[in-house]
Design an enzyme around this catalytic site. Structure first.
Site, PDB file in Angstrom:
ATOM      1  N   GLU A 121       0.837  -1.214   0.000  1.00  0.00           N
ATOM      2  CA  GLU A 121       0.000   0.000   0.000  1.00  0.00           C
ATOM      3  C   GLU A 121       0.869   1.262   0.000  1.00  0.00           C
ATOM      4  OE1 GLU A 121      -2.772  -0.765  -0.893  1.00  0.00           O
ATOM      5  OE2 GLU A 121      -2.897  -2.818  -0.157  1.00  0.00           O
TER       6      GLU A 121
ATOM      7  N   TYR B 119      -2.102  -7.859 -11.133  1.00  0.00           N
ATOM      8  CA  TYR B 119      -1.000  -7.880 -10.169  1.00  0.00           C
ATOM      9  C   TYR B 119       0.159  -8.732 -10.683  1.00  0.00           C
ATOM     10  CZ  TYR B 119      -4.340  -6.216  -6.627  1.00  0.00           C
ATOM     11  OH  TYR B 119      -5.257  -5.487  -5.927  1.00  0.00           O
TER      12      TYR B 119
HETATM   13  N1  BES Z   1      -5.770  -1.170  -4.610  1.00  0.00           N
HETATM   14  C1  BES Z   1      -5.865  -2.458  -4.058  1.00  0.00           C
HETATM   15  C2  BES Z   1      -7.218  -2.805  -3.530  1.00  0.00           C
HETATM   16  C3  BES Z   1      -8.326  -2.841  -4.554  1.00  0.00           C
HETATM   17  C4  BES Z   1      -8.086  -3.194  -5.870  1.00  0.00           C
HETATM   18  C5  BES Z   1      -9.593  -2.558  -4.158  1.00  0.00           C
HETATM   19  C6  BES Z   1      -9.134  -3.200  -6.763  1.00  0.00           C
HETATM   20  C7  BES Z   1     -10.628  -2.590  -5.054  1.00  0.00           C
HETATM   21  C8  BES Z   1     -10.397  -2.906  -6.372  1.00  0.00           C
HETATM   22  C9  BES Z   1      -4.834  -2.686  -2.942  1.00  0.00           C
HETATM   23  O1  BES Z   1      -3.650  -1.995  -3.123  1.00  0.00           O
HETATM   24  C10 BES Z   1      -4.457  -4.134  -2.954  1.00  0.00           C
HETATM   25  O2  BES Z   1      -3.944  -4.561  -3.940  1.00  0.00           O
HETATM   26  N2  BES Z   1      -4.726  -4.873  -1.881  1.00  0.00           N
HETATM   27  C11 BES Z   1      -4.427  -6.271  -1.790  1.00  0.00           C
HETATM   28  C12 BES Z   1      -3.196  -6.545  -0.970  1.00  0.00           C
HETATM   29  C13 BES Z   1      -1.926  -6.534  -1.733  1.00  0.00           C
HETATM   30  C14 BES Z   1      -0.767  -6.904  -0.824  1.00  0.00           C
HETATM   31  C15 BES Z   1      -1.883  -7.397  -2.952  1.00  0.00           C
HETATM   32  C16 BES Z   1      -5.573  -6.971  -1.094  1.00  0.00           C
HETATM   33  O3  BES Z   1      -6.436  -6.289  -0.532  1.00  0.00           O
HETATM   34  O4  BES Z   1      -5.617  -8.189  -1.134  1.00  0.00           O
HETATM   35 ZN    ZN Z   2      -2.592  -2.712  -4.781  1.00  0.00          ZN
END
Ligand code: BES
Ligand code: ZN
Length: 647
Positions: free
Chosen positions: A322, A410
């Site tokens: 984050e 990702y």
């Molecule tokens: N930006 C995302 C969360 C998100 C993405 C919310 C798309 C809604 C729609 C956040 O940065 C994220 O990727 N969170 C991940 C954790 C990360 C370590 C991969 C999660 O919440 O699993």
């Molecule tokens: Zn993210």
């Protein structure tokens, strides 16, 4: 000559459009938003006024259209008081994309002109952005609680907005709340020293006092980064350095602060790779357990699920991730959700670089890439290997872009960047990323612009073998971005630690209910290695190779049912349910009622549903009130409880 013309044409072409907004953002764009919100936390609604400073940037206009989702719109008017007529329609009937608010202007406005207007509206408990929680749903059980979650297309449930990542604006806010309903309120902005003019000042009444807080976000941001949290919460500094803070309910704050003592060091590890953090302070909010995701990078105010606090530091990769969004996502933003990898792929790339600088464990980076790749592959199978949702460019026309959410932006994004880095060379790639941030600071771009920049940068820098590198970069580019399924080039992340984890599973399976000799090596595994082992266990269960006697022996040795680290626990439950084990339903139901993080809950519901649909539904009904609206919706989908699934 032709090549030159084609590349000139590319520069002349505008960025990709955003198919998930109803706003006329190509003609007019908001530059500043002011929110005035009066919170009624107990009664679960917010009385609101939003004010805008729009600028005409394209064709002349006499109408402004905005995105809304289940908001009650009362009036629209120019800031000089002139009332403006409005209508609401639904271009996609029953769509998750929400509705279109059409505001008729008083005259025609031309390119360059500004339009200052306001909207009176309210938000209620139908909002898919704000979770209104009762005090019973919190940890301290003393006050109600609210938090928002806007990414990707939920800020239209917070205010009428141009809900597209392609428009950036600064924002200010006045939040008015009862001292009996919230100890404090924070937004994804700085606290303002200046008090803003208040349009609707409520009367004080016996039993409580109205409190006022003022916020300012000076950096232009996309609307999905607007955020608020209120409740019995407080803010404390973490670690040295003076710029990192923690917000949570007071009962757990000490334990959390202790686990976060390296927050400043995480920030420095990221800066070491990418350059200085320019946003000022950094605050992490540990939300109640029903927070539906792991973390959300709201600027100055990251939200995270309490499962990242395991007591051992094993969940802190989410914090690094984050933080890394402060550069990729929050400074340079994707132009639409089809380009989400411009946010997430780059962030994972930076997260893993920083994680390596900080922990110095190369195997851990590789294993995390493998775990990520496994979940990505599972997501691809879920969508279908030929679905465009399995590509780095999903088409979500008419849908909620959340429907295409997966690990693909990702991990395929990460793999693509690693592949490009292998062509360009580590040092040049790093300096390219730093220059990219300077070039596109506070802008939103698409993947084509990134390609243009990368090639231009290498050319201008006169790197060795430019033409070979250019050829290699372009050779597979479109396959990486547009082809569904596995990437065109498979990268090798293998390490002996991977084989060690697989051997460990096999040793248990071969021991057939006995204790294998090397059973204790689990306790020396890297955390990522434990996850690889549990993923492997799930695979064995899918292949009917995991027997109940093996499960029992493992649990006796490794105490996985009692595991406090939910990253491990959810994988264990998914594996044993897939193997047909019905003897741990009580613990599984308890688990599903104590965490609302989708990544951990959905796979367990899926496995439970396959094994015993009735029990899965019963478990969901028991815990339904606990879940966030987003999670509730997704679980209903998994269990087949949703009447209208929009395809
Ligand atoms: N930006 C995302 C969360 C998100 C993405 C919310 C798309 C809604 C729609 C956040 O940065 C994220 O990727 N969170 C991940 C954790 C990360 C370590 C991969 C999660 O919440 O699993
Ligand atoms: Zn993210």
């Amino acid at each position: 000559m032709i090549v030159l013309m084609i590349s000139l044409m590319q520069y002349a072409l505008a960025y990709e459009l955003d198919v998930n907004t109803f706003s006329n953002y190509l003609d007019v764009q908001n530059r500043h938003l002011h929110l005035e919100w009066l919170l009624n936390m107990d009664k679960k609604y917010i009385n609101a006024t939003s004010s805008y400073r729009f600028q005409v940037v394209g064709r002349s206009i006499n109408k402004i259209t905005l995105d809304i989702y289940k908001l009650n719109i009362y009036s629209t008017y120019l800031q000089n008081g002139l009332s403006l007529p409005h209508t609401i329609d639904n271009p996609y009937e029953d769509s998750d994309q929400g509705s279109r608010l059409n505001i008729q202007l008083d005259k025609t406005y031309y390119k360059g002109q500004y339009i200052e207007l306001s909207i009176k509206y309210s938000i209620d408990s139908r909002s898919r952005s704000i979770s209104f929680m009762t005090k019973e749903q919190t940890s301290t059980k003393t006050m109600p609680y609210i938090f928002s979650q806007c990414e990707d297309a939920n800020c239209r449930a917070l205010a009428p907005l141009q809900d597209t990542p392609s428009v950036k604006q600064t924002y200010t806010a006045t939040v008015i709340f009862k001292d009996t309903e919230a100890a404090d309120v924070f937004m994804s902005a700085d606290e303002s020293k200046e008090e803003f003019q208040v349009l609707h000042r409520p009367q004080d009444q016996a039993g409580f006092t109205w409190k006022y807080k003022y916020f300012i976000q000076k950096v232009p941001i996309p609307s999905y980064l607007i955020a608020i949290v209120a409740g019995n919460i407080k803010k404390v500094p973490t670690s040295t350095g003076g710029r990192t803070f923690l917000v949570s309910e007071p009962d757990k704050i000490e334990a959390y602060t202790a686990e976060l003592k390296e927050m400043e060091q995480f920030m420095q590890a990221i800066e070491q790779y990418i350059g200085p953090y320019t946003w000022g302070t950094y605050t992490l909010v540990i939300q109640p357990a029903s927070f539906p995701i792991g973390g959300m990078e709201n600027p100055l105010l990251t939200f995270a699920n309490p499962t990242i606090m395991t007591g051992t530091g094993s969940g802190l990769d989410v914090t690094i991730h984050e933080m890394a969004h402060s550069w990729f996502g929050n400074t340079i933003t994707c132009v639409n959700w089809a380009n989400m990898w411009i946010n997430e792929g780059f962030t994972v790339f930076l997260e893993r670089k920083a994680s390596y600088f900080h922990y110095q464990i190369p195997d851990d980076i590789k294993l995390n890439a493998i775990i990520g790749n496994t979940s990505m592959y599972q997501d691809m199978l879920g969508f279908g290997l030929n679905s465009n949702f399995s590509s780095l460019h999903p088409d979500t026309t008419g849908l909620n872009p959340d429907d295409s959410f997966s690990k693909i932006p990702y991990e395929k994004g990460y793999q693509f960047l690693s592949y490009l880095e292998s062509i360009v060379g580590e040092a040049d790639f790093q300096s390219m990323l730093r220059a990219y941030l300077v070039q596109y600071k506070y802008q939103s771009i698409d993947q084509q612009e990134f390609q243009n920049f990368l090639l231009r940068y290498l050319y201008e820098k006169q790197v060795d073998d430019y033409s070979t590198k250019r050829y290699k970069i372009l050779e597979n580019w479109n396959k990486w971005v547009y082809s569904p399924g596995l990437p065109p080039v498979i990268l090798d992340f293998s390490t002996p630690k991977l084989a060690e984890a697989y051997d460990y599973t096999n040793a248990y399976i071969t021991a057939d209910g006995q204790q294998p000799t090397k059973w204790q090596s689990y306790f020396t595994f890297l955390h990522s290695q434990k996850q690889v082992f549990l993923e492997d266990l799930f695979k064995q269960a899918q292949n009917n190779l995991l027997k109940i006697n093996v499960i029992n022996q493992m649990d006796k040795d490794l105490k996985l049912t009692e595991e406090k680290d939910f990253e491990l626990k959810f994988r264990w439950f998914r594996a044993i349910l897939t193997a047909g084990d019905k003897t741990r339903f009580i613990q599984i139901s308890d688990f599903l009622g104590s965490v609302g993080r989708g990544k951990m809950v959905y796979p367990v519901y899926r496995a439970l549903n396959q094994l015993d649909h009735d029990f899965a539904v019963q478990t969901f009904k028991t815990h339904e009130a606990f879940y966030h609206p987003i999670a509730k919706n997704n679980i209903k989908n998994i269990l087949g409880l949703k009447e209208n699934i929009i395809q």
